[in-house]
Design a protein around this motif. Structure first.
Motif, PDB file in Angstrom:
ATOM      1  N   GLU A 126       0.806  -1.225   0.000  1.00  0.00           N
ATOM      2  CA  GLU A 126       0.000   0.000   0.000  1.00  0.00           C
ATOM      3  C   GLU A 126       0.839   1.274   0.000  1.00  0.00           C
ATOM      4  O   GLU A 126       0.488   2.247  -0.661  1.00  0.00           O
ATOM      5  CB  GLU A 126      -0.939   0.006   1.212  1.00  0.00           C
ATOM      6  CG  GLU A 126      -2.024  -1.057   1.122  1.00  0.00           C
ATOM      7  CD  GLU A 126      -3.017  -0.988   2.269  1.00  0.00           C
ATOM      8  OE1 GLU A 126      -2.790  -0.184   3.213  1.00  0.00           O
ATOM      9  OE2 GLU A 126      -4.007  -1.738   2.238  1.00  0.00           O
ATOM     10  N   LYS A 128       4.466   1.444  -0.360  1.00  0.00           N
ATOM     11  CA  LYS A 128       5.682   1.439  -1.177  1.00  0.00           C
ATOM     12  C   LYS A 128       5.436   0.910  -2.589  1.00  0.00           C
ATOM     13  O   LYS A 128       6.357   0.849  -3.404  1.00  0.00           O
ATOM     14  CB  LYS A 128       6.769   0.590  -0.504  1.00  0.00           C
ATOM     15  CG  LYS A 128       7.147   1.063   0.898  1.00  0.00           C
ATOM     16  CD  LYS A 128       7.753   2.449   0.881  1.00  0.00           C
ATOM     17  CE  LYS A 128       8.114   2.914   2.288  1.00  0.00           C
ATOM     18  NZ  LYS A 128       8.670   4.276   2.292  1.00  0.00           N
ATOM     19  N   LYS A 129       4.181   0.503  -2.847  1.00  0.00           N
ATOM     20  CA  LYS A 129       3.773   0.033  -4.185  1.00  0.00           C
ATOM     21  C   LYS A 129       4.644  -1.125  -4.683  1.00  0.00           C
ATOM     22  O   LYS A 129       5.054  -1.171  -5.836  1.00  0.00           O
ATOM     23  CB  LYS A 129       3.813   1.184  -5.193  1.00  0.00           C
ATOM     24  CG  LYS A 129       3.072   2.430  -4.760  1.00  0.00           C
ATOM     25  CD  LYS A 129       1.622   2.140  -4.369  1.00  0.00           C
ATOM     26  CE  LYS A 129       0.905   3.393  -3.880  1.00  0.00           C
ATOM     27  NZ  LYS A 129      -0.417   3.090  -3.287  1.00  0.00           N
ATOM     28  N   LYS A 130       4.916  -2.083  -3.798  1.00  0.00           N
ATOM     29  CA  LYS A 130       5.736  -3.239  -4.141  1.00  0.00           C
ATOM     30  C   LYS A 130       4.870  -4.471  -4.402  1.00  0.00           C
ATOM     31  O   LYS A 130       3.784  -4.613  -3.830  1.00  0.00           O
ATOM     32  CB  LYS A 130       6.708  -3.565  -2.996  1.00  0.00           C
ATOM     33  CG  LYS A 130       7.671  -2.448  -2.627  1.00  0.00           C
ATOM     34  CD  LYS A 130       8.694  -2.207  -3.714  1.00  0.00           C
ATOM     35  CE  LYS A 130       9.737  -1.181  -3.274  1.00  0.00           C
ATOM     36  NZ  LYS A 130      10.696  -0.885  -4.356  1.00  0.00           N
ATOM     37  N   LYS A 131       5.369  -5.347  -5.268  1.00  0.00           N
ATOM     38  CA  LYS A 131       4.743  -6.650  -5.467  1.00  0.00           C
ATOM     39  C   LYS A 131       5.416  -7.616  -4.487  1.00  0.00           C
ATOM     40  O   LYS A 131       6.626  -7.818  -4.535  1.00  0.00           O
ATOM     41  CB  LYS A 131       4.931  -7.139  -6.898  1.00  0.00           C
ATOM     42  CG  LYS A 131       4.249  -8.484  -7.182  1.00  0.00           C
ATOM     43  CD  LYS A 131       4.440  -8.915  -8.636  1.00  0.00           C
ATOM     44  CE  LYS A 131       3.753 -10.257  -8.886  1.00  0.00           C
ATOM     45  NZ  LYS A 131       3.947 -10.718 -10.277  1.00  0.00           N
TER      46      LYS A 131
END
Length: 455
Positions: A126, A128-131
Motif C-alpha cells: 500500500e 511502497k507500491k511493491k509486489k
C-alpha cells in the motif's frame, strides 16, 4: 503506549516549563523524578543511567542555565536526548537491490511474528507500491503456514505453499525461485518461533540466513516484555546480523520500556511498531515523534499522515462540496464522519497523538472510548432512508422505534440528535463563508506536512 511514563514526565516537564530560573539543585531534583519514572516504565537500568547523565551534562551547562527561558530549554534537552536514545530518525527498510529483495523475519514464540509478516506485506504493497510474496518456513507448526496463507489472501499478496514435511532451507530456496519467476519485488520469509537458548533452532535460522543472504533481517519482539525485550533482541543480534527490530503489541504496553531500551542495548534500530491484530496496524517508528508523545507534546505530523491515508478522500470532497453549496448536512453525512473516525483507530488512537492529552486526568481519558461512536452509528442505521435525509421527521414515536431497532433508549436518540444539531450548525457556519478559506488552509498544510497555523 507510554501512558504511565508520559503522565509522570509531563507533570515534571510542566513544572519546569514555567520557571524563569533554574538552579543545579532543582535540575537534580527534576532529573531524580525522571529517573524514577523511567525505571517504573521498565526501561533497562544502563539506559536510564546513560540518559540521565547526558541530560544532566547538558542541563547544568550554558545551554540551559544561561537561557532566557531555562525551563523550556531543559524540556528541549530532555526531548533531544530521548530522541537520540531511540535512534534520532526513522530507519526505513533497505530494499534497493536486484529484485526480489529478501526480508527474513525471526522472533520468539508468541511474539506475533506471523501476523507481523502479513502487516509488513500490506505496508509494502500500500505505501511502497511493491509486489510482495510471503512464505512460511515454520515446519513445526502447520497452523502457522495455514495462518499465513489466510492472511496473505486478506492483504492481497502472493503466497508460496509449504508443508511440515519439508526442510526449511529447501522451502526457502524454492520460494526464492518462485519469487524470481513471478517478478516479485520483495520476498518475506517467516521463520519458526524459537527461544534464543535453543541451539538447534538458532542453527536453523542461521542456515536460512546463509542460504538467502537477506537484505533485511528483522527481529519481532513483544513490547509487553519490557526490558526483557531488549535483552532478548541483544541475544539474537549476537547470533544473527539483525538489521532492525519490530515491536509488537504496543497497544497493550502502557509503560514503553522496550521502545526506550532496544536501540541502546542492541545497537539495532526499531523500524516498526505493531499495535492491534488488524493487518493495517503497523507504523514506521519515528524516534522524534515518539519523544514528543512521551513528553505530552502530541504527534500532529503522524496524525495528519494518518488522516491523509485513511480518510476516504472522495467522501470528504463530496461533503465539502455539499456544504459549500449550502446543501444540508444530514444523518448520512454524520454516519460517514463517525465511520471515518472508527477507521482511523477510534477516539483513543486520535487523542494519543494530540498535544496536552497526557496531562488530562485519568477520569477524563477513561470516558473517551469508541463504544459511544458505535452506538451512534447503530442508531443512524436504525433510521429509514427518509429519516436520515430529513432528521426533523423524528417525532416521539419514531425516536422510540429507532431506539428499539438499535437496542437502546429514546434518551440515546435525543442525545444523538443534539450532537447532530451541533454539527449541522457548525457546517452551516462554514458554508456561509469560512469553508473555502478553511479548505485552502488545510490543503496547503497537508502539502507542507503540517497543520494550519493557529490564529
Amino acid at each position: 503506549m507510554f501512558e504511565s511514563l508520559s503522565q509522570r514526565l509531563s507533570d515534571t516537564v510542566q513544572r519546569l516549563r514555567g520557571r524563569g530560573r533554574l538552579t543545579e539543585a532543582n535540575i537534580r531534583e527534576s532529573l531524580r523524578e525522571v529517573r524514577i519514572a523511567l525505571l517504573e516504565a521498565d526501561v533497562a537500568l544502563p539506559v536510564v543511567q546513560a540518559l540521565i547523565q547526558r541530560v544532566q551534562a547538558r542541563a547544568v551547562g550554558q545551554e540551559v542555565l544561561k537561557s532566557l527561558t531555562p525551563g523550556q530549554a531543559l524540556v528541549k534537552v530532555v526531548r533531544d536526548e530521548l530522541t537520540a536514545l531511540m535512534g534520532t530518525v526513522n530507519t526505513e527498510l533497505n530494499l534497493a537491490q536486484q529484485p526480489p529483495a529478501i526480508v527474513l523475519v525471526a522472533g520468539l514464540q508468541g511474539a506475533g511474528k506471523t501476523t507481523t509478516v502479513a502487516k509488513l506485506a500490506r505496508f509494502l504493497v500500500e505505501r511502497k507500491k511493491k509486489k510482495v510474496m510471503v512464505v512460511s518456513c515454520d515446519v513445526y507448526r502447520p497452523a502457522a503456514i495455514d495462518q499465513l496463507q489466510t492472511l496473505a489472501a486478506q492483504v492481497g499478496v502472493g503466497f508460496f505453499p509449504s508443508s511440515g514435511a519439508q526442510d526449511p532451507v529447501a522451502i526457502a530456496r524454492a520460494a526464492l525461485d518462485a519469487a524470481r519467476r513471478e517478478v516479485a519485488d520483495v520476498l518475506i520469509v517467516d521463520t519458526a518461533g524459537r527461544l534464543h537458548v535453543d541451539a538447534e533452532m538458532m542453527d536453523e535460522v542461521k542456515a536460512l540466513h546463509a542460504t538467502l543472504n537477506p537484505v533485511e533481517t528483522l527481529f519481532v519482539v513483544d513490547a509487553m516484555t519490557g526490558q526483557d525485550a531488549a535483552t532478548t533482541a541483544k541475544a539474537f543480534a549476537e547470533a544473527l546480523p539483525l538489521t532492525g527490530v519490530i515491536l509488537t503489541k504496543t497497544d497493550g504496553d502502557a509503560r514503553g520500556g522496550a521502545a526506550l531500551s532496544v536501540r541502546y542495548v542492541t545497537g539495532r534500530p526499531i523500524k516498526f511498531l505493531g499495535a492491534g491484530e488488524k493487518t493495517d496496524a503497523l507504523e514506521p517508528f519515528h524516534p522524534d515523534r515518539i519523544a514528543q508523545r512521551i513528553l505530552g507534546m502530541g504527534d500532529v505530523l503522524s496524525l495528519v499522515e494518518e488522516v491523509e491515508r485513511k480518510v476516504d478522500q472522495a467522501k470528504a470532497a463530496r461533503l465539502a462540496e455539499k456544504v459549500v453549496k449550502g446543501k444540508r448536512f444530514d444523518m448520512n453525512d454524520m454516519r460517514d464522519q463517525l465511520e471515518q473516525m472508527v477507521n482511523m483507530g477510534g477516539l483513543g488512537a486520535l487523542m494519543d497523538k494530540l498535544p496536552g492529552v497526557g496531562s488530562l486526568p485519568d477520569s477524563v481519558k477513561s470516558k473517551v472510548n469508541d463504544r459511544e461512536i458505535k452506538r451512534m452509528i447503530a442508531l443512524i442505521q436504525s433510521m429509514t432512508k427518509k429519516e436520515r435525509r430529513h432528521p426533523d421527521l423524528l417525532n416521539g414515536s419514531r425516536r422510540a422505534r429507532v431506539a428499539r431497532g438499535a437496542g437502546q433508549q429514546p434518551a440515546d436518540v435525543n442525545r444523538l440528535l443534539k450532537q447532530y444539531q451541533q454539527m449541522e450548525k457548525m457546517m452551516s457556519k462554514l458554508a456561509s463563508g469560512g469553508m473555502k478559506g478553511l479548505m485552502r488552509q488545510m490543503q496547503g498544510a497537508l502539502k507542507r506536512g503540517g497543520m494550519p497555523p493557529m490564529r
